[in-house]
Design an enzyme around this catalytic site. Structure first.
Site, PDB file in Angstrom:
ATOM      1  N   ARG A  40     -68.449  25.048  23.079  1.00 38.94           N
ATOM      2  CA  ARG A  40     -67.966  23.931  22.267  1.00 38.94           C
ATOM      3  C   ARG A  40     -69.092  23.250  21.496  1.00 38.94           C
ATOM      4  O   ARG A  40     -68.913  22.809  20.374  1.00 38.94           O
ATOM      5  CB  ARG A  40     -67.184  22.952  23.139  1.00 38.94           C
ATOM      6  CG  ARG A  40     -65.890  23.612  23.592  1.00 38.94           C
ATOM      7  CD  ARG A  40     -65.011  22.707  24.383  1.00 38.94           C
ATOM      8  NE  ARG A  40     -63.753  23.365  24.709  1.00 38.94           N
ATOM      9  CZ  ARG A  40     -62.793  22.817  25.447  1.00 38.94           C
ATOM     10  NH1 ARG A  40     -62.945  21.609  25.909  1.00 38.94           N
ATOM     11  NH2 ARG A  40     -61.682  23.471  25.698  1.00 38.94           N
ATOM     12  N   ASP A 150     -55.901   6.118  24.159  1.00 40.05           N
ATOM     13  CA  ASP A 150     -56.694   7.328  24.401  1.00 40.05           C
ATOM     14  C   ASP A 150     -58.075   7.132  23.791  1.00 40.05           C
ATOM     15  O   ASP A 150     -58.258   6.290  22.898  1.00 40.05           O
ATOM     16  CB  ASP A 150     -56.027   8.558  23.786  1.00 40.05           C
ATOM     17  CG  ASP A 150     -56.465   9.847  24.470  1.00 40.05           C
ATOM     18  OD1 ASP A 150     -55.693  10.371  25.306  1.00 40.05           O
ATOM     19  OD2 ASP A 150     -57.580  10.335  24.191  1.00 40.05           O
TER      20      ASP A 150
HETATM   21  C1  LIG Z   1     -54.817  16.156  29.743  1.00 35.61           C
HETATM   22  S1  LIG Z   1     -54.571  14.765  28.709  1.00 35.61           S
HETATM   23  C2  LIG Z   1     -53.223  13.965  29.579  1.00 35.61           C
HETATM   24  C3  LIG Z   1     -52.113  13.524  28.657  1.00 35.61           C
HETATM   25  C4  LIG Z   1     -50.908  12.902  29.343  1.00 35.61           C
HETATM   26  N1  LIG Z   1     -51.273  11.764  30.126  1.00 35.61           N
HETATM   27  C5  LIG Z   1     -50.198  13.926  30.188  1.00 35.61           C
HETATM   28  O1  LIG Z   1     -50.332  13.907  31.418  1.00 35.61           O
HETATM   29  O2  LIG Z   1     -49.502  14.776  29.637  1.00 35.61           O
HETATM   30  C6  LIG Z   1     -55.981  13.746  29.131  1.00 35.61           C
HETATM   31  C7  LIG Z   1     -56.291  12.685  28.078  1.00 35.61           C
HETATM   32  O3  LIG Z   1     -57.219  11.751  28.627  1.00 35.61           O
HETATM   33  C8  LIG Z   1     -58.069  11.328  27.583  1.00 35.61           C
HETATM   34  N2  LIG Z   1     -59.305  10.753  28.146  1.00 35.61           N
HETATM   35  C9  LIG Z   1     -60.320  11.394  28.776  1.00 35.61           C
HETATM   36  N3  LIG Z   1     -61.292  10.531  29.103  1.00 35.61           N
HETATM   37  C10 LIG Z   1     -60.884   9.303  28.690  1.00 35.61           C
HETATM   38  C11 LIG Z   1     -61.457   7.999  28.734  1.00 35.61           C
HETATM   39  N4  LIG Z   1     -62.653   7.779  29.279  1.00 35.61           N
HETATM   40  N5  LIG Z   1     -60.761   6.976  28.215  1.00 35.61           N
HETATM   41  C12 LIG Z   1     -59.540   7.182  27.651  1.00 35.61           C
HETATM   42  N6  LIG Z   1     -58.946   8.388  27.568  1.00 35.61           N
HETATM   43  C13 LIG Z   1     -59.613   9.444  28.085  1.00 35.61           C
HETATM   44  C14 LIG Z   1     -58.312  12.596  26.767  1.00 35.61           C
HETATM   45  O4  LIG Z   1     -58.734  12.309  25.444  1.00 35.61           O
HETATM   46  C15 LIG Z   1     -56.929  13.266  26.826  1.00 35.61           C
HETATM   47  O5  LIG Z   1     -56.137  12.988  25.695  1.00 35.61           O
END
Ligand SMILES: C[S@@+](CC[C@H](N)C(=O)[O-])C[C@H]1O[C@@H](n2cnc3c(N)ncnc32)[C@H](O)[C@@H]1O
Length: 279
Positions: A40, A150
């Protein structure tokens, strides 16, 4: 200019990058992630036109609020999601939680619902919540607000558009699919808009969960699903304590299917796997 994706990251570089990501957003890039990081980062170097990895690191270290740092975090995080993912949570809300909870709030003369989708990715989760609540609430006097946050500006952009391709919407169960999506475009390119009624309930905001939260709640329930899995235990602990502070008494915390509060110090009562109540 770097052209190869191979061997651009030494062990030491990997530590520098993973420390930076961890400090900024809590994502724990442990050793098993080295290959992913390598691939990446190589992509980021190429697309940003950085001659060396050091140039790249100098650039983002100097500007951790900037565009390239956001792109790096985007590249390191997983945004996988879907409408009505882990449908048991939506069934639980509909069948078990909302009827009693809404009666309780009505009795308090407070017909409002405050919900937080923390780590909402491209919006499928908060829109699924909006649809679930609209099916439950049959009167105009309910005031419903869903905060969806997010860290990734890229996913928030998609989320705000409320526009999804056919394959994202195809599996949505009825009656939600026919009631809450309108087709736009033609034939194979067809995509679907979430109806304004559901979109109006959701406010999308950029929020790094590691930083201050510019709101106090309290929320009736919080979805933080498939997010904490990327964090280490101390970070999860801090987060769970903060969720507690932002929930109403009797409110619920939902986690993802492979996450639990086991091993953390907390006072939530266990409802069923991945659902916890603040007593
Ligand atoms: C796998 S997705 C989960 C989406 C949804 N909650 C679901 O379960 O379908 C994880 C999300 O967490 C966000 N994320 C990761 N670290 C974060 C942080 N420190 N603060 C806010 N969001 C974060 C990522 O950008 C991503 O969009």
């Amino acid at each position: 200019m770097i052209n190869s994706t191979q061997d651009i990251i030494s062990e030491a570089d990997f530590r520098v990058i993973s420390d930076m990501v961890y400090r900024h957003c809590g994502i724990n890039l442990h050793d098993g992630k080295q290959e992913l990081v390598q691939a990446r980062i190589a992509k980021r170097l190429r697309s940003g036109g950085f001659a060396t990895l050091q140039d790249y690191l100098d650039h983002i270290e100097a500007d951790t609020g900037g565009q390239e740092f956001t792109a790096l975090i985007d590249a390191m995080s997983t945004n996988l999601t879907s409408f009505f993912r882990e449908i048991g949570h939506f069934d639980y809300l509909r069948q078990r939680f909302l009827p009693d909870w809404m009666a309780h709030k009505n009795k308090l003369n407070n017909p409002s619902l405050r919900v937080w989708s923390a780590g909402c990715s491209t919006g499928e989760e908060p829109y699924s919540l909006a649809m679930t609540l609209l099916e439950q609430v049959h009167s105009q006097h309910w005031d419903i607000k869903i905060l969806a946050t997010d860290i990734s500006t890229r996913v928030l952009h998609t989320a705000k558009s409320g526009l999804y391709s056919y394959d994202r919407v195809d599996g949505v169960p009825e009656p939600y699919r026919s009631r809450y999506f309108v087709p736009c475009g033609h034939s194979r390119e067809q995509s679907f808009h979430v109806v304004p009624e559901a979109r109006l309930l959701v406010s999308f905001r950029y929020l790094n969960l590691m930083n201050d939260w510019p709101f106090t709640g309290p929320f009736d329930f919080i979805f933080c699903r498939n997010v904490m899995i990327y964090f280490d235990k101390p970070t999860q602990q801090r987060l769970v304590n903060r969720f507690w502070d932002h929930l109403s008494d009797g409110g619920l915390l939902f986690t993802g299917h492979s996450e639990s509060l086991t091993g953390l110090d907390h006072s939530f009562s266990y409802v069923q796997p991945t659902i916890y109540r603040k007593p």
